[in-house]
Enzyme design. Structure first.
Site, PDB file in Angstrom:
ATOM      1  N   GLU A   1       0.841  -1.209   0.000  1.00 53.87           N
ATOM      2  CA  GLU A   1       0.000   0.000   0.000  1.00 53.87           C
ATOM      3  C   GLU A   1       0.869   1.249   0.000  1.00 53.87           C
ATOM      4  O   GLU A   1       2.017   1.225   0.448  1.00 53.87           O
ATOM      5  CB  GLU A   1      -0.975  -0.006   1.186  1.00 53.87           C
ATOM      6  CG  GLU A   1      -0.332  -0.266   2.547  1.00 53.87           C
ATOM      7  CD  GLU A   1      -0.344   0.956   3.446  1.00 53.87           C
ATOM      8  OE1 GLU A   1      -0.422   2.079   2.913  1.00 53.87           O
ATOM      9  OE2 GLU A   1      -0.246   0.775   4.670  1.00 53.87           O
TER      10      GLU A   1
ATOM     11  N   ARG B   1       0.824  -2.665  12.246  1.00 54.70           N
ATOM     12  CA  ARG B   1       0.161  -3.577  11.314  1.00 54.70           C
ATOM     13  C   ARG B   1      -0.297  -2.864  10.038  1.00 54.70           C
ATOM     14  O   ARG B   1      -1.333  -3.183   9.464  1.00 54.70           O
ATOM     15  CB  ARG B   1      -1.022  -4.293  11.986  1.00 54.70           C
ATOM     16  CG  ARG B   1      -0.637  -5.122  13.187  1.00 54.70           C
ATOM     17  CD  ARG B   1      -1.802  -5.903  13.747  1.00 54.70           C
ATOM     18  NE  ARG B   1      -2.276  -6.918  12.829  1.00 54.70           N
ATOM     19  CZ  ARG B   1      -1.729  -8.127  12.670  1.00 54.70           C
ATOM     20  NH1 ARG B   1      -0.663  -8.466  13.382  1.00 54.70           N
ATOM     21  NH2 ARG B   1      -2.243  -8.985  11.809  1.00 54.70           N
TER      22      ARG B   1
ATOM     23  N   CYS C   1       7.754  -1.071  -1.974  1.00 51.28           N
ATOM     24  CA  CYS C   1       8.921  -1.954  -2.093  1.00 51.28           C
ATOM     25  C   CYS C   1      10.054  -1.628  -1.141  1.00 51.28           C
ATOM     26  O   CYS C   1      10.679  -2.535  -0.571  1.00 51.28           O
ATOM     27  CB  CYS C   1       9.440  -1.969  -3.531  1.00 51.28           C
ATOM     28  SG  CYS C   1      10.213  -0.417  -4.077  1.00 51.28           S
TER      29      CYS C   1
ATOM     30  N   HIS D   1      13.009   0.588  -7.673  1.00 53.76           N
ATOM     31  CA  HIS D   1      12.424  -0.640  -7.133  1.00 53.76           C
ATOM     32  C   HIS D   1      13.488  -1.443  -6.389  1.00 53.76           C
ATOM     33  O   HIS D   1      14.565  -1.721  -6.918  1.00 53.76           O
ATOM     34  CB  HIS D   1      11.802  -1.514  -8.227  1.00 53.76           C
ATOM     35  CG  HIS D   1      11.157  -2.745  -7.675  1.00 53.76           C
ATOM     36  ND1 HIS D   1      10.104  -2.688  -6.796  1.00 53.76           N
ATOM     37  CD2 HIS D   1      11.449  -4.065  -7.829  1.00 53.76           C
ATOM     38  CE1 HIS D   1       9.757  -3.917  -6.441  1.00 53.76           C
ATOM     39  NE2 HIS D   1      10.555  -4.764  -7.054  1.00 53.76           N
TER      40      HIS D   1
ATOM     41  N   ASP E   1      11.116 -11.032  -3.869  1.00 59.33           N
ATOM     42  CA  ASP E   1      10.546  -9.694  -3.993  1.00 59.33           C
ATOM     43  C   ASP E   1       9.120  -9.725  -3.452  1.00 59.33           C
ATOM     44  O   ASP E   1       8.240 -10.340  -4.053  1.00 59.33           O
ATOM     45  CB  ASP E   1      10.566  -9.257  -5.462  1.00 59.33           C
ATOM     46  CG  ASP E   1      10.060  -7.833  -5.665  1.00 59.33           C
ATOM     47  OD1 ASP E   1       9.659  -7.194  -4.673  1.00 59.33           O
ATOM     48  OD2 ASP E   1      10.060  -7.372  -6.816  1.00 59.33           O
TER      49      ASP E   1
END
Length: 281
Positions: free
Chosen positions: A39, A64, A69, A107, A122
């Protein structure tokens, strides 16, 4: 076992003994994909995204929440290293949208070496992320719980592709050069602040399921996929429904004093986009 690993295993629901084997890596990879949603909400709130160990632990484990990435694979790398894996982060260039020019390194993914074999892991590429490690081998289709992937190699460059409607779609290109913490800081800052970054213009969320399905959220549009088929598709009617779906379907924490967020804060975020299901009708 360290307090960090205890908290990480609790978030994942892991109850076995963790050793630096490919079997452990496969199991943890899939559990991570299912427990900690991808998210980008902090980019939209907006809140600065910090990548130090304490910040990642506070947000993804204690609160939580999820993340993208730089956070997801940063947390996963720390867990694997504490278990005893030989692991390092590398940086890739996202080419999923076939950009006209080669984009910057934005990334973060992982290179893991086990018994002399190198693997790519990943847990942070959203809806198309790997849900199992794959061997660092060129031109070999490799099955994962959520699809078939392969790597291409040319010189120092590797390209990850996934099988999509009977053709191969490139996701990102990377090399194995050593990276430093500030390289991730730079890529993270670009991803969160560059005006044209897609993280700044859409609410994105994804959670992979152990049965091969996945759930995705793009603004107010919720989709439950099963084997690349749409099992359920809902245009959420309002921010209250969106707030509830985040918690009930994605397992997202919202109540933490530091990393949580209220319905009002979410409403302010969503008001910035002309993406409500009623808009344009």
């Amino acid at each position: 076992m360290s307090p960090f690993l205890t908290a990480y295993f609790t978030r994942l629901g892991w109850t076995e003994t963790a050793t630096a084997t490919i079997e452990t890596l496969r199991k943890l990879h899939l559990l991570h994909n299912g427990a900690i949603p991808f998210e980008n909400l902090d980019v939209l709130l907006p809140r600065e995204i910090h990548l130090d160990d304490a910040a990642l632990e506070d947000k993804l484990l204690t609160a939580r929440r999820g993340g993208y990435c730089f956070e997801q694979n940063g947390l996963f790398e720390r867990a694997l290293r504490e278990i005893g894996f030989n692991v390092q982060s590398v940086l890739g260039r996202v080419i999923l949208a076939n950009p006209p020019q080669m984009p910057p390194r934005t990334h973060r993914l992982l290179l893991v070496e086990i018994a002399g074999e190198r693997w790519i892991a990943d847990v942070g590429f959203g809806g198309q992320t790997l849900t199992a490690p794959i061997r660092l081998l060129a031109e070999v289709p490799q099955e994962t719980p959520h699809g078939v992937y392969r790597l291409l190699n040319e010189g120092n460059d590797w390209t990850l592709q996934f099988s999509h409607h009977e053709h191969w779609q490139s996701m990102y290109q990377f090399d194995l050069a050593k990276q430093y913490f500030n390289d991730y800081v730079m890529g993270n800052f670009w991803s969160a602040h560059w005006p044209q970054s897609h993280f700044r213009h859409h609410l994105l969320m994804c959670r992979h399921l152990p049965d091969g399905g996945k759930m995705t959220l793009t603004n107010f549009h919720f989709t439950h996929w099963e084997n690349n088929r749409v099992l359920e598709k809902i245009d959420l009617p309002d921010v209250d429904a969106l707030y509830e779906v985040m918690q009930t379907r994605f397992g997202l924490g919202v109540d933490d004093p530091k990393n949580g967020f209220s319905v009002a804060e979410l409403a302010a975020v969503m008001a910035a986009f002309d993406t409500h299901p009623e808009a344009g009708k």
